[in-house]
Design a protein around this motif. Sequence first.
Motif, PDB file in Angstrom:
ATOM      1  N   PRO A  71     -50.685 -25.743  53.032  1.00  0.00           N
ATOM      2  CA  PRO A  71     -52.173 -25.408  52.811  1.00  0.00           C
ATOM      3  C   PRO A  71     -52.083 -23.824  51.883  1.00  0.00           C
ATOM      4  CG  PRO A  71     -52.096 -24.738  54.904  1.00  0.00           C
ATOM      5  CD  PRO A  71     -50.803 -25.444  54.813  1.00  0.00           C
ATOM      6  N   LEU A  72     -51.029 -23.520  51.825  1.00  0.00           N
ATOM      7  CA  LEU A  72     -50.626 -22.174  50.939  1.00  0.00           C
ATOM      8  C   LEU A  72     -50.951 -22.607  49.525  1.00  0.00           C
ATOM      9  CD1 LEU A  72     -47.484 -21.020  52.716  1.00  0.00           C
ATOM     10  CD2 LEU A  72     -49.914 -20.216  53.413  1.00  0.00           C
ATOM     11  N   THR A  73     -51.060 -21.122  48.891  1.00  0.00           N
ATOM     12  CA  THR A  73     -51.247 -21.275  47.467  1.00  0.00           C
ATOM     13  C   THR A  73     -49.582 -21.502  46.848  1.00  0.00           C
ATOM     14  OG1 THR A  73     -51.093 -18.808  47.209  1.00  0.00           O
ATOM     15  CG2 THR A  73     -53.337 -19.632  47.470  1.00  0.00           C
ATOM     16  N   GLN A  74     -49.664 -21.900  45.713  1.00  0.00           N
ATOM     17  CA  GLN A  74     -48.390 -21.797  44.939  1.00  0.00           C
ATOM     18  C   GLN A  74     -47.848 -20.486  45.253  1.00  0.00           C
ATOM     19  OE1 GLN A  74     -46.808 -24.846  43.922  1.00  0.00           O
ATOM     20  NE2 GLN A  74     -45.006 -23.733  43.407  1.00  0.00           N
ATOM     21  N   GLU A  75     -48.195 -19.651  44.841  1.00  0.00           N
ATOM     22  CA  GLU A  75     -47.666 -18.135  44.945  1.00  0.00           C
ATOM     23  C   GLU A  75     -47.278 -17.794  45.988  1.00  0.00           C
ATOM     24  OE1 GLU A  75     -49.175 -13.465  43.954  1.00  0.00           O
ATOM     25  OE2 GLU A  75     -50.236 -15.154  43.075  1.00  0.00           O
ATOM     26  N   ASP A  76     -48.184 -18.208  47.114  1.00  0.00           N
ATOM     27  CA  ASP A  76     -47.589 -17.732  48.575  1.00  0.00           C
ATOM     28  C   ASP A  76     -46.360 -18.497  48.915  1.00  0.00           C
ATOM     29  OD1 ASP A  76     -49.334 -15.514  48.978  1.00  0.00           O
ATOM     30  OD2 ASP A  76     -50.737 -16.876  49.744  1.00  0.00           O
ATOM     31  N   ALA A  77     -46.422 -19.633  48.419  1.00  0.00           N
ATOM     32  CA  ALA A  77     -45.185 -20.815  49.031  1.00  0.00           C
ATOM     33  C   ALA A  77     -43.907 -20.147  48.412  1.00  0.00           C
ATOM     34  CB  ALA A  77     -45.776 -22.177  48.578  1.00  0.00           C
ATOM     35  N   GLU A  78     -43.939 -19.895  46.827  1.00  0.00           N
ATOM     36  CA  GLU A  78     -42.856 -19.365  46.133  1.00  0.00           C
ATOM     37  C   GLU A  78     -42.481 -17.839  46.904  1.00  0.00           C
ATOM     38  OE1 GLU A  78     -43.345 -19.423  41.948  1.00  0.00           O
ATOM     39  OE2 GLU A  78     -44.253 -21.358  41.900  1.00  0.00           O
ATOM     40  N   ARG A  79     -43.186 -17.363  47.274  1.00  0.00           N
ATOM     41  CA  ARG A  79     -42.909 -15.931  47.947  1.00  0.00           C
ATOM     42  C   ARG A  79     -41.949 -16.279  48.980  1.00  0.00           C
ATOM     43  NH1 ARG A  79     -47.583 -13.560  48.570  1.00  0.00           N
ATOM     44  NH2 ARG A  79     -47.706 -13.262  46.681  1.00  0.00           N
ATOM     45  N   ALA A  80     -42.462 -17.173  50.015  1.00  0.00           N
ATOM     46  CA  ALA A  80     -41.905 -17.644  51.256  1.00  0.00           C
ATOM     47  C   ALA A  80     -40.534 -17.950  50.847  1.00  0.00           C
ATOM     48  CB  ALA A  80     -42.530 -18.340  51.813  1.00  0.00           C
ATOM     49  N   VAL A  81     -40.391 -19.167  49.993  1.00  0.00           N
ATOM     50  CA  VAL A  81     -39.042 -19.791  49.516  1.00  0.00           C
ATOM     51  C   VAL A  81     -38.121 -18.727  48.869  1.00  0.00           C
ATOM     52  CG1 VAL A  81     -38.077 -21.322  47.856  1.00  0.00           C
ATOM     53  CG2 VAL A  81     -40.173 -21.992  49.116  1.00  0.00           C
ATOM     54  N   GLY A  82     -38.837 -17.708  47.924  1.00  0.00           N
ATOM     55  CA  GLY A  82     -37.889 -16.748  47.239  1.00  0.00           C
ATOM     56  C   GLY A  82     -37.197 -15.892  48.571  1.00  0.00           C
TER      57      GLY A  82
ATOM     58  N   MET B 158     -59.789 -25.024  53.243  1.00  0.00           N
ATOM     59  CA  MET B 158     -59.358 -24.130  54.158  1.00  0.00           C
ATOM     60  C   MET B 158     -60.089 -22.738  53.830  1.00  0.00           C
ATOM     61  SD  MET B 158     -55.977 -22.788  55.862  1.00  0.00           S
ATOM     62  CE  MET B 158     -55.713 -24.151  56.501  1.00  0.00           C
ATOM     63  N   ASP B 159     -60.906 -22.613  54.779  1.00  0.00           N
ATOM     64  CA  ASP B 159     -61.669 -21.252  54.680  1.00  0.00           C
ATOM     65  C   ASP B 159     -60.677 -20.136  54.718  1.00  0.00           C
ATOM     66  OD1 ASP B 159     -61.057 -20.007  57.158  1.00  0.00           O
ATOM     67  OD2 ASP B 159     -62.537 -21.456  58.191  1.00  0.00           O
ATOM     68  N   LEU B 160     -61.450 -18.871  54.010  1.00  0.00           N
ATOM     69  CA  LEU B 160     -60.430 -17.720  53.881  1.00  0.00           C
ATOM     70  C   LEU B 160     -59.766 -17.220  55.069  1.00  0.00           C
ATOM     71  CD1 LEU B 160     -59.258 -15.792  51.795  1.00  0.00           C
ATOM     72  CD2 LEU B 160     -61.550 -14.465  51.913  1.00  0.00           C
ATOM     73  N   ASP B 161     -60.693 -17.130  56.225  1.00  0.00           N
ATOM     74  CA  ASP B 161     -60.259 -16.695  57.547  1.00  0.00           C
ATOM     75  C   ASP B 161     -59.204 -17.599  57.948  1.00  0.00           C
ATOM     76  OD1 ASP B 161     -62.135 -14.489  57.507  1.00  0.00           O
ATOM     77  OD2 ASP B 161     -63.655 -15.763  58.774  1.00  0.00           O
ATOM     78  N   GLY B 162     -59.248 -18.612  57.923  1.00  0.00           N
ATOM     79  CA  GLY B 162     -58.020 -19.622  58.330  1.00  0.00           C
ATOM     80  C   GLY B 162     -56.648 -19.284  57.442  1.00  0.00           C
ATOM     81  N   TYR B 163     -56.969 -19.345  56.105  1.00  0.00           N
ATOM     82  CA  TYR B 163     -56.042 -18.939  55.260  1.00  0.00           C
ATOM     83  C   TYR B 163     -55.242 -17.515  55.711  1.00  0.00           C
ATOM     84  CZ  TYR B 163     -53.046 -18.969  51.204  1.00  0.00           C
ATOM     85  OH  TYR B 163     -51.952 -18.893  50.085  1.00  0.00           O
ATOM     86  N   ALA B 164     -56.129 -16.481  55.832  1.00  0.00           N
ATOM     87  CA  ALA B 164     -55.698 -15.422  56.282  1.00  0.00           C
ATOM     88  C   ALA B 164     -54.895 -15.245  57.398  1.00  0.00           C
ATOM     89  CB  ALA B 164     -56.807 -14.296  56.598  1.00  0.00           C
ATOM     90  N   ARG B 165     -55.213 -16.422  58.168  1.00  0.00           N
ATOM     91  CA  ARG B 165     -54.617 -16.364  59.734  1.00  0.00           C
ATOM     92  C   ARG B 165     -53.159 -17.147  59.597  1.00  0.00           C
ATOM     93  NH1 ARG B 165     -59.701 -17.817  61.904  1.00  0.00           N
ATOM     94  NH2 ARG B 165     -59.524 -19.978  61.613  1.00  0.00           N
ATOM     95  N   LEU B 166     -53.080 -18.015  58.473  1.00  0.00           N
ATOM     96  CA  LEU B 166     -51.818 -18.523  58.108  1.00  0.00           C
ATOM     97  C   LEU B 166     -50.816 -17.389  57.417  1.00  0.00           C
ATOM     98  CD1 LEU B 166     -52.760 -22.086  56.733  1.00  0.00           C
ATOM     99  CD2 LEU B 166     -51.481 -21.466  58.729  1.00  0.00           C
ATOM    100  N   THR B 167     -51.470 -16.850  56.299  1.00  0.00           N
ATOM    101  CA  THR B 167     -50.523 -15.844  56.070  1.00  0.00           C
ATOM    102  C   THR B 167     -50.249 -14.633  56.933  1.00  0.00           C
ATOM    103  OG1 THR B 167     -52.300 -14.752  55.037  1.00  0.00           O
ATOM    104  CG2 THR B 167     -51.327 -16.230  53.592  1.00  0.00           C
TER     105      THR B 167
END
Length: 165
Positions: A43-54, A1-10
């Motif tokens: 498509p999230l990074t592990q860190e972003d997924a863990e932040r959301a789960v936390g 996934m491109d950075l712009d797409g990732y930025a849209r998800l976050t």
Amino acid sequence: MDLDGYARLTARIEKAWEEFDDPATPHRDFHLDEISDVLEAGPLTQEDAERAVGRMVGVALSGDEDRAVLESALHAICTAGTRYALPLPLVRPLADAADRFDPPLLAYVLSALGSTYDKAATPFAERFLDHPHPGIRREAEDALTEIRWRYRHEPIRGALPDALG
């Protein structure tokens, strides 16, 4: 996934959290479901997924009286567990507070424990093997199966080699 797409998800996740955090927002659970949808896509990074789960763990333990909010938070955690490795320390607070959840919500907690695949979660799940609710006993068994699945190829200490067995 491109950075712009990732930025849209976050950005989508951040917007959902902002709307959820506004007490005037109707159907706050819908915003947790939005985050769950992003977690499910994976498509999230592990860190972003863990932040959301936390944050979801925090919501589940917040004492929010809106049952739909509690269920959406726990469902999102389980959804994340299908795509990401959930470290036990991240979901352990749910296990520590398991007695405050009724059977339908407790099922989510047990599912989250299973998705850690961490042997240290075994005692938390085992304590529900004799639960009076049959669905919870099944969920505890499923959680233990998930935990053990990861270690199915580990040698058992003291076992005989196959040629001798």
